[in-house]
Scaffold this motif. Structure first.
Motif, mmCIF file in Angstrom:
data_model
loop_
_atom_site.group_PDB
_atom_site.id
_atom_site.type_symbol
_atom_site.label_atom_id
_atom_site.label_comp_id
_atom_site.label_asym_id
_atom_site.label_seq_id
_atom_site.Cartn_x
_atom_site.Cartn_y
_atom_site.Cartn_z
ATOM 1 N N THR A 45 -2.902 1.249 -4.715
ATOM 2 C CA THR A 45 -1.998 1.855 -3.729
ATOM 3 C C THR A 45 -1.887 0.976 -2.493
ATOM 4 O O THR A 45 -2.890 0.587 -1.892
ATOM 5 C CB THR A 45 -2.506 3.249 -3.322
ATOM 6 O OG1 THR A 45 -2.687 4.042 -4.498
ATOM 7 C CG2 THR A 45 -1.509 3.934 -2.403
ATOM 8 N N VAL A 71 -6.789 6.111 0.514
ATOM 9 C CA VAL A 71 -6.646 5.760 -0.901
ATOM 10 C C VAL A 71 -6.105 4.348 -1.072
ATOM 11 O O VAL A 71 -5.674 3.969 -2.158
ATOM 12 C CB VAL A 71 -5.731 6.769 -1.641
ATOM 13 C CG1 VAL A 71 -6.323 8.155 -1.598
ATOM 14 C CG2 VAL A 71 -4.318 6.759 -1.056
ATOM 15 N N VAL A 74 -6.706 2.101 -4.226
ATOM 16 C CA VAL A 74 -7.029 2.933 -5.385
ATOM 17 C C VAL A 74 -5.862 2.867 -6.373
ATOM 18 O O VAL A 74 -4.715 3.078 -5.989
ATOM 19 C CB VAL A 74 -7.285 4.395 -4.975
ATOM 20 C CG1 VAL A 74 -7.538 5.257 -6.202
ATOM 21 C CG2 VAL A 74 -8.449 4.486 -4.007
ATOM 22 N N LEU A 76 -2.937 3.688 -8.624
ATOM 23 C CA LEU A 76 -2.062 4.854 -8.456
ATOM 24 C C LEU A 76 -2.379 6.003 -9.402
ATOM 25 O O LEU A 76 -2.370 7.169 -8.989
ATOM 26 C CB LEU A 76 -0.603 4.406 -8.607
ATOM 27 C CG LEU A 76 0.431 5.264 -7.874
ATOM 28 C CD1 LEU A 76 0.137 5.328 -6.391
ATOM 29 C CD2 LEU A 76 1.823 4.703 -8.112
ATOM 30 N N VAL A 79 -5.170 8.216 -7.986
ATOM 31 C CA VAL A 79 -5.028 8.844 -6.667
ATOM 32 C C VAL A 79 -5.032 10.361 -6.820
ATOM 33 O O VAL A 79 -4.255 10.926 -7.591
ATOM 34 C CB VAL A 79 -3.731 8.384 -5.974
ATOM 35 C CG1 VAL A 79 -3.484 9.198 -4.699
ATOM 36 C CG2 VAL A 79 -3.802 6.898 -5.642
ATOM 37 N N THR A 81 -3.748 13.289 -5.707
ATOM 38 C CA THR A 81 -2.657 13.802 -4.879
ATOM 39 C C THR A 81 -2.915 15.234 -4.421
ATOM 40 O O THR A 81 -2.474 15.635 -3.344
ATOM 41 C CB THR A 81 -1.321 13.738 -5.641
ATOM 42 O OG1 THR A 81 -1.441 14.437 -6.889
ATOM 43 C CG2 THR A 81 -0.932 12.291 -5.922
ATOM 44 N N ARG A 101 3.914 10.032 -6.737
ATOM 45 C CA ARG A 101 3.604 8.619 -6.982
ATOM 46 C C ARG A 101 4.904 7.838 -7.117
ATOM 47 O O ARG A 101 5.814 8.258 -7.812
ATOM 48 C CB ARG A 101 2.763 8.462 -8.247
ATOM 49 C CG ARG A 101 1.373 9.076 -8.151
ATOM 50 C CD ARG A 101 0.623 8.939 -9.481
ATOM 51 N NE ARG A 101 -0.743 9.418 -9.400
ATOM 52 C CZ ARG A 101 -1.106 10.686 -9.578
ATOM 53 N NH1 ARG A 101 -0.170 11.586 -9.855
ATOM 54 N NH2 ARG A 101 -2.370 11.052 -9.478
#
Length: 241
Positions: A45, A71, A74, A76, A79, A81, A101
């Motif tokens: 990310t 993040v 990290v 994607l 992640v 969310t 994303r």
């Protein structure tokens, strides 16, 4: 015969080796894809590619950026969310948040802010409330265009405050923009002072839609230009003077 048997055995061994090689190659390929997707920096990310929209007038974007920066790097797909959304929802002024994303390495954060619709005097300052009555900010002066509610924030004024908020929420934006102050001695005696000085006796929260139409009609009539009082507490029998 011996030669043919040996040839068949060799073919079987070849097929077995080929099958094993195919399986090994497949496992390696899957492992490579998993590593690239979940562990390599390829899909890491990038904070520079995080787009934040919908902050409104009360959300501190820097605070949202600080949460999202946690993040950075990290991959994607890894992640969280849901966790990010919960952290953002804990910030002052955030009503809702949607996080998507944006492949290969970005995020889209769409915020819904708790925009203030009223200001209530409290301890020498003004507490700004959103349409749900949530306190979103404390300021020294009433912001331009926001009506003041002359009701206390304590338990004693809770019912009157709720009645005043219900009336404000019932007004269309163009009419709400004309309101300078709302008072409510009781929940059944809501009164508004407009920015031109005229007073609107609203009464309780019943028949709000009808009261709005009656008030708008009265305000538009030429003979009522300069009127200082509009009583729509009984909307079928309004009074103007």
């Amino acid at each position: 015969m011996a030669d043919r048997l040996a040839e068949k055995a060799a073919m079987r061994r070849h097929r077995v080796r080929r099958t094993i090689l195919i399986w090994v190659a497949s496992v390696v390929a899957v492992a490579a894809v998993v590593w690239v997707a979940l562990f390599s920096p390829v899909l890491g990310t990038d904070p520079a590619k995080v787009e934040i929209t919908g902050e409104g007038t009360v959300i501190d974007v820097a605070q949202v950026q600080q949460i999202v920066s946690g993040v950075a790097g990290v991959p994607l797909p890894r992640v969280d969310t849901i966790g990010l959304r919960e952290q953002i929802l804990s910030l002052n002024g955030v009503r809702d948040a949607t996080i998507l994303r944006e492949w290969p390495d970005g995020l889209s954060v769409t915020l819904e802010s708790r925009e203030p619709v009223a200001a209530v005097p409290h301890e020498g300052a003004y507490v700004l409330l959103d349409r749900d009555g949530v306190q979103v900010l404390t300021v020294e002066e009433v912001p331009e265009g926001i009506p003041e509610i002359g009701v206390s924030l304590d338990e004693k004024g809770a019912r009157s405050l709720r009645a005043a908020r219900i009336v404000l929420n019932a007004l269309p934006p163009e009419l709400r923009a004309e309101v300078a102050e709302v008072t409510a001695e009781t929940q059944d005696a809501v009164e508004m002072t407009l920015r031109d000085g005229a007073v609107v006796e609203w009464g309780n929260g019943e028949d709000a839609a009808l009261k709005v139409k009656v008030l708008q009609t009265l305000r538009s009539l030429p003979e009522n230009q300069g009127a200082t009082l509009y009583d729509v507490s009984a909307p079928t029998m309004p009074i103007t003077r």
